[in-house]
Scaffold this motif. Structure first.
Motif, short mmCIF file in Angstrom:
data_model
loop_
_atom_site.label_atom_id
_atom_site.label_comp_id
_atom_site.label_asym_id
_atom_site.label_seq_id
_atom_site.Cartn_x
_atom_site.Cartn_y
_atom_site.Cartn_z
N PRO A 80 0.83 -1.20 0.00
CA PRO A 80 0.00 0.00 0.00
C PRO A 80 0.87 1.25 0.00
O PRO A 80 2.10 1.18 0.07
N THR A 81 0.23 2.38 -0.08
CA THR A 81 0.87 3.67 0.11
C THR A 81 0.08 4.41 1.18
O THR A 81 -0.87 3.86 1.72
N GLY A 82 0.46 5.65 1.48
CA GLY A 82 -0.26 6.40 2.49
C GLY A 82 -1.71 6.64 2.10
O GLY A 82 -2.05 6.66 0.91
N GLU A 83 -2.56 6.82 3.10
CA GLU A 83 -3.99 7.01 2.85
C GLU A 83 -4.28 8.18 1.92
O GLU A 83 -5.20 8.13 1.12
N SER A 84 -3.50 9.25 2.02
CA SER A 84 -3.77 10.43 1.18
C SER A 84 -3.50 10.16 -0.29
O SER A 84 -3.96 10.92 -1.14
N GLU A 85 -2.77 9.08 -0.59
CA GLU A 85 -2.44 8.79 -1.99
C GLU A 85 -2.87 7.38 -2.38
O GLU A 85 -2.30 6.77 -3.27
N ALA A 86 -3.89 6.87 -1.69
CA ALA A 86 -4.40 5.54 -2.00
C ALA A 86 -4.86 5.48 -3.45
O ALA A 86 -5.44 6.42 -3.97
N GLY A 87 -4.56 4.40 -4.12
CA GLY A 87 -4.97 4.21 -5.50
C GLY A 87 -3.97 4.68 -6.53
O GLY A 87 -4.12 4.38 -7.72
N LEU A 88 -2.95 5.43 -6.12
CA LEU A 88 -2.00 5.95 -7.11
C LEU A 88 -1.16 4.85 -7.75
O LEU A 88 -0.87 4.93 -8.94
N ILE A 89 -0.75 3.86 -6.99
CA ILE A 89 0.06 2.79 -7.57
C ILE A 89 -0.73 2.11 -8.69
O ILE A 89 -0.21 1.89 -9.79
N GLU A 90 -1.99 1.79 -8.43
CA GLU A 90 -2.81 1.16 -9.47
C GLU A 90 -3.03 2.11 -10.65
O GLU A 90 -3.05 1.66 -11.80
N HIS A 91 -3.19 3.38 -10.41
CA HIS A 91 -3.32 4.37 -11.49
C HIS A 91 -2.12 4.30 -12.42
O HIS A 91 -2.26 4.25 -13.64
N PHE A 92 -0.90 4.27 -11.86
CA PHE A 92 0.30 4.20 -12.68
C PHE A 92 0.46 2.83 -13.34
O PHE A 92 0.99 2.73 -14.45
N ALA A 93 -0.03 1.78 -12.70
CA ALA A 93 0.08 0.43 -13.25
C ALA A 93 -0.79 0.24 -14.50
O ALA A 93 -0.51 -0.62 -15.33
N GLN A 94 -1.82 1.07 -14.66
CA GLN A 94 -2.72 0.92 -15.79
C GLN A 94 -2.06 1.29 -17.12
O GLN A 94 -2.51 0.83 -18.17
N ASN A 95 -1.00 2.09 -17.09
CA ASN A 95 -0.31 2.47 -18.33
C ASN A 95 1.19 2.60 -18.05
O ASN A 95 1.74 3.70 -18.09
N PRO A 96 1.86 1.48 -17.79
CA PRO A 96 3.26 1.55 -17.36
C PRO A 96 4.22 2.09 -18.41
O PRO A 96 5.17 2.78 -18.07
N VAL A 97 3.97 1.80 -19.67
CA VAL A 97 4.87 2.27 -20.72
C VAL A 97 4.81 3.80 -20.81
O VAL A 97 5.84 4.47 -20.91
N SER A 101 7.80 6.54 -19.97
CA SER A 101 8.25 7.37 -21.10
C SER A 101 8.17 8.87 -20.83
O SER A 101 8.83 9.64 -21.51
N VAL A 102 7.36 9.31 -19.86
CA VAL A 102 7.25 10.75 -19.61
C VAL A 102 8.39 11.28 -18.76
O VAL A 102 8.53 12.48 -18.59
N LYS A 103 9.21 10.40 -18.25
CA LYS A 103 10.40 10.81 -17.49
C LYS A 103 11.53 11.05 -18.50
O LYS A 103 11.34 10.96 -19.70
N VAL A 104 12.71 11.34 -17.99
CA VAL A 104 13.86 11.50 -18.89
C VAL A 104 14.05 10.21 -19.68
O VAL A 104 13.71 9.13 -19.19
N PRO A 105 14.59 10.29 -20.91
CA PRO A 105 14.69 9.09 -21.77
C PRO A 105 15.41 7.91 -21.11
O PRO A 105 15.08 6.76 -21.39
N GLU A 106 16.34 8.18 -20.21
CA GLU A 106 17.08 7.10 -19.57
C GLU A 106 16.18 6.18 -18.76
O GLU A 106 16.45 5.00 -18.60
N VAL A 107 15.08 6.74 -18.23
CA VAL A 107 14.17 5.94 -17.41
C VAL A 107 13.54 4.83 -18.24
O VAL A 107 13.57 3.65 -17.86
N GLY A 108 12.95 5.18 -19.37
CA GLY A 108 12.32 4.18 -20.24
C GLY A 108 13.32 3.15 -20.74
O GLY A 108 13.02 1.95 -20.77
N ARG A 109 14.50 3.61 -21.13
CA ARG A 109 15.53 2.69 -21.60
C ARG A 109 15.96 1.73 -20.49
O ARG A 109 16.18 0.55 -20.74
N HIS A 110 16.07 2.24 -19.27
CA HIS A 110 16.49 1.40 -18.16
C HIS A 110 15.45 0.31 -17.89
O HIS A 110 15.80 -0.85 -17.62
N TRP A 111 14.17 0.67 -17.97
CA TRP A 111 13.12 -0.34 -17.79
C TRP A 111 13.24 -1.41 -18.88
O TRP A 111 13.14 -2.60 -18.60
#
Length: 169
Positions: A80-97, A101-111
C-alpha cells in the motif's frame, strides 16, 4: 521526534536546488543518519507536502534505520501507500509504458534494458505503526512501483528482484 515537530523540511537554494545543510547541521536531524539518496528523494518528493506529513507525521523518525535492500518483484504487488495517496500505484500500473516514457529518456531505456527503476523507491516497515501491522508500505516511488506492477501484468520484461531503501524499526 516526528515530522510534525520539524516544521518546513525543504529549503530551496537561490539556484533552485535543495539545501541539505539543515540535515547535516541540525543535531536532531543529523542523528537520523539518513543516506544521501534517501534524504534527497524524501525532500524532493515530500518536503512541503501536507498530505504526506498527515500520513507519516506521527512516526518517530529516530526509531527508523534505513538500508538499501533487494526485494522480489512479487513483494511490490500488494504494497500500500499512504492514505492520502491511496490508489495511485494502481493508477500508474494501468499504463506503465506511458509513465516510464514521460520521465527523462534514460528511465524508459532502463526499464527496457534492465526491467527495473533507475532510482530505488523508499519503503517503510508497517510495524512502525504498531505490532499488529506487517509488511512494507511505499513512502516515495508510487510511479515506479506502479510501472513495475503494470509491466509485470502486461507481460513486459521485469527483473526478478529490485532495490529499495527500506526504513525499519
Amino acid at each position: 521526534m516526528n515530522l510534525n515537530d520539524l516544521g518546513p523540511l525543504m529549503v530551496r537554494r537561490q539556484d533552485g536546488g535543495l539545501d541539505l545543510d539543515r540535515f547535516r547541521t541540525d543535531p536532531i536531524l543529523a542523528a537520523l543518519q539518513w543516506p544521501d539518496d534517501v534524504l534527497r528523494d524524501f525532500l524532493f518528493e515530500h518536503g512541503d507536502h501536507g498530505p504526506f506529513v498527515a500520513d507519516y507525521g506521527h512516526l518517530d523518525l529516530s526509531a527508523i534505520t534505513w538500508t538499501l535492500e533487494t526485494l522480489p518483484a512479487t513483494d511490490f504487488h500488494t504494497m500500500p501507500t499512504g492514505e492520502s495517496e491511496a490508489g495511485l500505484i494502481e493508477h500508474f500500473a494501468q499504463n506503465p509504458v506511458y509513465w516510464a516514457s514521460v520521465k527523462v529518456p534514460e528511465v524508459g531505456r532502463h526499464w527496457e534494458d534492465h526491467g527495473t527503476w533507475l532510482r530505488p523507491p523508499l519503503l517503510i516497515d508497517r510495524r512502525l505503526w504498531g505490532p499488529s501491522d506487517s509488511g512494507l508500505q511505499v513512502v516515495e516511488g508510487r510511479t515506479r512501483v506502479g510501472v513495475l506492477c503494470g509491466r509485470q501484468r502486461e507481460g513486459l520484461y521485469v527483473a526478478s528482484h529490485h532495490r529499495a531503501w527500506v526504513g525499519r524499526p
